[in-house]
Scaffold this active site. Structure first.
Site, PDB file in Angstrom:
ATOM      1  N   HIS A  70      57.286  94.985  52.273  1.00 34.96           N
ATOM      2  CA  HIS A  70      57.335  94.189  54.004  1.00 34.96           C
ATOM      3  C   HIS A  70      55.673  94.062  53.896  1.00 34.96           C
ATOM      4  CE1 HIS A  70      56.880  96.459  57.855  1.00 34.96           C
ATOM      5  NE2 HIS A  70      58.378  95.517  58.410  1.00 34.96           N
ATOM      6  N   GLU A 110      61.267  88.958  63.606  1.00 42.61           N
ATOM      7  CA  GLU A 110      60.853  87.443  63.078  1.00 42.61           C
ATOM      8  C   GLU A 110      61.607  86.081  63.829  1.00 42.61           C
ATOM      9  OE1 GLU A 110      64.419  87.820  63.450  1.00 42.61           O
ATOM     10  OE2 GLU A 110      64.619  86.756  61.460  1.00 42.61           O
ATOM     11  N   ASP A 129      54.902  90.940  56.642  1.00 40.45           N
ATOM     12  CA  ASP A 129      54.203  90.666  58.111  1.00 40.45           C
ATOM     13  C   ASP A 129      53.006  89.975  57.982  1.00 40.45           C
ATOM     14  OD1 ASP A 129      54.570  93.059  58.798  1.00 40.45           O
ATOM     15  OD2 ASP A 129      53.614  94.613  58.436  1.00 40.45           O
ATOM     16  N   ASN A 147      62.223  89.946  52.659  1.00 38.55           N
ATOM     17  CA  ASN A 147      61.058  91.370  53.195  1.00 38.55           C
ATOM     18  C   ASN A 147      61.313  92.237  51.666  1.00 38.55           C
ATOM     19  OD1 ASN A 147      59.605  92.767  55.176  1.00 38.55           O
ATOM     20  ND2 ASN A 147      61.510  92.241  56.358  1.00 38.55           N
ATOM     21  N   ASP A 158      63.953  81.453  64.188  1.00 37.76           N
ATOM     22  CA  ASP A 158      64.412  82.461  63.556  1.00 37.76           C
ATOM     23  C   ASP A 158      64.159  82.185  62.113  1.00 37.76           C
ATOM     24  OD1 ASP A 158      66.153  85.081  64.199  1.00 37.76           O
ATOM     25  OD2 ASP A 158      66.358  83.650  61.748  1.00 37.76           O
TER      26      ASP A 158
END
Ligand code: GH3
Ligand code: MG
Ligand code: MG
Ligand code: MG
Length: 298
Positions: A185, A216, A189, A180, A172
């Site tokens: 964002h 994530e 990604d 973010n 994680d």
């Protein structure tokens, strides 16, 4: 996906195999079998993309071959076309009811067979692509949650049959919401894709499967892998993500993107159900998070 597709031709008369083979061999890889028993063996071993199947054969006939293959999880979705001298409606309906996709009566026209085979193989290719897409994560190219569930179910069956080991790693990203918020964002990604490739590179064996199973959150399923070996892979993952050196000014764990990792091995999990493995790895992940993140626990 553009490799040559393969066709298994099954007929007890060699002259029929020769005619069909001549019509198809320029475009496809050809396997052949002259009996029902041989057909089932070759289908399981070579996984053809399509099977042309005679009905009347001494011993195991085509209907039995069709039922056997359709009931087999490994080859059950390989399309079967009957090619047979049995021209009556009842025989045709019986063949199609058993799951065959088409029914061609002899004498066969090689050009018509070629056209039908091409159509069915085009559909097969599209179906395979859709099936692959259904278990793939579009952003990272890793498997997705569906893939994870399927792999864990298959592993549960295998573990029940023989006493092997299975390890599960859950990864994680730390403070990713803040990432973010700080970088946007799209950058988020990109970060996910980079972490995914670090993960993929840490997988050493072909049987290992890596998936993104949540936003994530990533999971690695490592068959036949001891806890000590899995811990080593987990440390590799942790280190490779660190080496990506993706700046993260909002993280409390480091100045770059880090991950927390939890490891569990099926042999040390009571019960043995896939949910229990995931829960056990998740518990370790939770421990890694509460101990300050940016570390491996198992
Ligand atoms: P922790 O260190 O405890 O794991 O905190 P965290 O912020 O990483 O965890 P949290 O679960 O609070 O937030 C996860 C964030 O991941 C929230 C969401 O904005 C982001 N996220 C989930 N899926 C995607 C995605 O596909 N793309 C991007 N860019 N962000 C995603
Ligand atoms: Mg025959
Ligand atoms: Mg999370
Ligand atoms: Mg997180």
């Amino acid at each position: 996906m553009n490799e040559r597709q393969s066709v298994l031709i099954v007929d007890d008369e060699v002259s029929n195999i020769e005619i069909l083979s001549a019509a198809l061999e320029d475009d496809y890889e050809i396997y052949f079998a002259t009996s029902g028993e041989e057909a089932v063996d070759i289908a399981r071993t070579n996984m053809p993309d399509l099977i042309l199947l005679d009905v009347l054969m001494p011993g195991t006939d085509g209907y039995v071959v069709c039922s056997t293959l359709k009931a087999d999880p490994l080859v059950g979705d390989v399309p079967i076309i009957f090619t047979t001298a049995l021209g009556d409606r009842d025989a045709e309906v019986r063949g199609l009811t058993l799951g065959a996709i088409d029914y061609i009566t002899k004498p066969i026209s090689p050009v018509a067979v070629r056209a039908r085979v091409r159509n069915h193989l085009d559909m097969k290719r599209m179906r395979d692509q859709l099936a692959e897409m259904a278990v793939t994560d579009a952003l990272t190219g890793l498997g997705n949650r569906r893939r994870l569930e399927r792999v864990l179910d298959q592993s549960a069956v295998r573990l029940a049959m023989n006493e092997s080991l299975l390890s599960l790693i859950i990864v994680d990203i730390d403070f990713f919401k803040r990432y973010n918020d700080a970088y946007g964002h799209t950058a988020g990604d990109r970060c996910l894709s980079m972490v995914a490739s670090a993960l993929k590179r840490a997988m050493q064996r072909t049987a290992d499967v890596a998936v993104r199973y949540g936003g994530e959150e990533f999971a690695c399923v490592l068959p036949e892998c001891s806890h000590a070996e899995a811990m080593e892979v987990a440390r590799q993952i942790h280190q490779r993500v660190q080496l990506l050196d993706i700046p993260h000014r909002a993280s409390d764990a480091a100045a770059f993107v880090t991950v927390s990792v939890g490891v569990a091995t099926a042999a040390c999990v009571a019960g043995g159900a896939p949910e229990a493995w995931v829960r056990a790895a998740d518990e370790q992940l939770y421990l890694a998070k509460s101990a300050g993140r940016n570390q491996v626990m198992g």
